[in-house]
Design a protein around this motif. Sequence first.
Motif, PDB file in Angstrom:
ATOM      1  N   UNK A 229       0.765  -1.232   0.000  1.00 22.55           N
ATOM      2  CA  UNK A 229       0.000   0.000   0.000  1.00 22.55           C
ATOM      3  C   UNK A 229       0.797   1.284   0.000  1.00 22.55           C
ATOM      4  N   UNK A 230       2.112   1.232  -0.220  1.00 25.08           N
ATOM      5  CA  UNK A 230       2.933   2.444  -0.145  1.00 25.08           C
ATOM      6  C   UNK A 230       2.946   3.191  -1.474  1.00 25.08           C
ATOM      7  N   UNK A 231       1.791   3.607  -1.930  1.00 25.00           N
ATOM      8  CA  UNK A 231       1.644   4.450  -3.118  1.00 25.00           C
ATOM      9  C   UNK A 231       0.402   5.279  -2.897  1.00 25.00           C
ATOM     10  N   UNK A 232       0.209   6.308  -3.687  1.00 30.41           N
ATOM     11  CA  UNK A 232      -0.822   7.284  -3.348  1.00 30.41           C
ATOM     12  C   UNK A 232      -2.210   6.667  -3.284  1.00 30.41           C
ATOM     13  N   UNK A 233      -2.542   5.784  -4.234  1.00 30.54           N
ATOM     14  CA  UNK A 233      -3.858   5.157  -4.185  1.00 30.54           C
ATOM     15  C   UNK A 233      -3.974   4.242  -2.973  1.00 30.54           C
ATOM     16  N   UNK A 234      -2.876   3.588  -2.609  1.00 27.31           N
ATOM     17  CA  UNK A 234      -2.883   2.741  -1.423  1.00 27.31           C
ATOM     18  C   UNK A 234      -3.060   3.556  -0.150  1.00 27.31           C
ATOM     19  N   UNK A 235      -2.398   4.720  -0.091  1.00 27.01           N
ATOM     20  CA  UNK A 235      -2.534   5.593   1.077  1.00 27.01           C
ATOM     21  C   UNK A 235      -3.980   6.070   1.215  1.00 27.01           C
ATOM     22  N   UNK A 236      -4.592   6.451   0.096  1.00 24.50           N
ATOM     23  CA  UNK A 236      -5.993   6.909   0.138  1.00 24.50           C
ATOM     24  C   UNK A 236      -6.907   5.780   0.593  1.00 24.50           C
ATOM     25  N   UNK A 237      -6.721   4.597   0.008  1.00 25.28           N
ATOM     26  CA  UNK A 237      -7.567   3.464   0.379  1.00 25.28           C
ATOM     27  C   UNK A 237      -7.403   3.121   1.853  1.00 25.28           C
ATOM     28  N   UNK A 238      -6.158   3.135   2.335  1.00 26.10           N
ATOM     29  CA  UNK A 238      -5.939   2.779   3.733  1.00 26.10           C
ATOM     30  C   UNK A 238      -6.541   3.815   4.674  1.00 26.10           C
ATOM     31  N   UNK A 239      -6.434   5.096   4.315  1.00 22.41           N
ATOM     32  CA  UNK A 239      -7.039   6.138   5.149  1.00 22.41           C
ATOM     33  C   UNK A 239      -8.538   5.926   5.260  1.00 22.41           C
TER      34      UNK A 239
END
Length: 612
Positions: A229-239
């Motif tokens: 998840x260390x990419x912008x879409x992953x960060x958004x999804x995790x948030x």
Amino acid sequence: MTTRLIPLALIALIAAPMPQGTAMAAPSLAQAEKPEPQNSERPAHRPADTAPEVRGLSGPYLAARMAAIQNDYPEAARYYLQALAHDDSDPFLQDSALVALISAGEMERATALAGTMSGQGRATELARLVQRAEMARAGRWDALIEAIDAAPSPEGDAGTPGGGMLIDGMMRAWALLGAGKAGESLTAFKKMAELRGAAPMVNYHLALAKARVGDFEGAELLLADPVTGAHILGVIARAQVLSQLERNRDAIAMIEATPGFAEEPYLVALRDRMARGETLPFDSARGPADGMAQLFLTFGSVLATTDEPDPLALIHARLAEYLAPDLGEARLLAAQLLQGFGQFDLAEREFEALRELGDMRPVAELSRIDALARAERLGDAEKAALALTAAHPELAQGWIALGDMLRQQDKFAQAVPAYDKALDLIGDASPEARWFPLYARGIALERSGQFPRAEADFRAALKIRPDSPQVLNYLGYSLVDRNEKLDEALALIQRAVELRPDDGYILDSLAWAYFRLGRYQEAVAPMERAVAAMASDSLVNDHMGDIYWMVGRKREAEIQWHRALSLKPETEADAQRIRIKLERGLDAVLEEETAAGGRRPEVRAPEPAKAD
């Protein structure tokens, strides 16, 4: 390119040989299967540079090939379709037209052509991929599963769903979720994650699928892994997942720990919403079609990370935005690829689409400004930079871009305040970040007649990078031109030459410094090297003529001046000065200019780059 969109581990995944049964679907750009002629030893795949063996197609075919070589996708599509009007059953022409149509963003015509190819029983790998995207967009999940299961399997891999292709297997898992078979979908993702090297990519999609069915705990476990998840879409999804788990504080901490988050307004907005106590909805993947769009984006991003991006990266980016038109990352990837392929007008359409989505992200706008500038649309680039600074006045890079656009239009005095603002925003905490705006502001100040401030900026830039050839050259030449601190000035230029001994601009500065100091014999060698490095530069040849004249080589001087005239000087005033030298000699010109107060030549320096 947007390498930050994906975990770095995925680069190795795609670049390395895939495990048996997991080959990536890679549509051919210029080859299509053609039936093997009887009694022939020719291969079944026609090479890309061989014309179709049909009559009456040479004109449009050759025009299409030329347009394709130049990455002019709309023109290539037009000519390939003209060729198909003569014979609509040639798979080579069909696949080439399909590539051009998709690359140009003409997806309706592309899907129609893919349907024709399928109806003729001539569907290529690319045509099948387009049809699957069309089925997903229409929500025809059962038909999509059936199409993937019926796909030809690679030799030795019979019976594997999706022909053994990683992308097909993941599309099938999303299709199962769309068909209401959540359990089978999650099981399919988990099975794909067991394939060697595939876990980072597959687990990201598995996390989206888990969150889609309400398993936020399971999604968080997967997204917490940096390789997943260390990419912008992953960060958004995790948030969004953490917020659904009532863990806003953890989500805020995670966002603020993300490198560069302050330059991503969407991340800042998510943080601020959670800080106000809002629970974020999970909309990173609103359905299986969104999941498949991100799948295409993932493959496109990986293919875009090479030194020379694979044209297939654009195909995947186009398919991603076809499935999810509001997926900003897909449009940004397409825009950046189109920029790289020299298609600035097509890139501008993607940037405009981002703006219409209300997605004015600095990274997109900065790329857009760069594309407009490279297309020599400096006025439009200036307007875009003004819009960016108005929308994000806190962004130093926006003010730097505005200063650059003004400076490139010779609006030097107007550029200074833009660089002032950028330097104020950067402050003193990051000296390295100050280097370029200091250097660029120094140029703007020097060219607008404010040399004391310019000198201070150049010296401040040299404190940050003492061995910057660009700054050493500019400051040294400026001092020589002003007849100030001549020993130091010459030493600065000589140091620049040591650092870049083959740089024609800097060699020209050294020779011209010797010329201005009256050391004409010493000027000959560096100027001859400058001419060798920049043989087609009018001003360098003009300088060479002046130096030859001063050392008594007057016939050679006249030859250089004639050459300088033939290379079209930058201004008519420069051309007229050369004509007068040819008519009356350099001595007469210099005498008249001295009597009139002197003629000040410009500093010879290339357009400054942001890094040496």
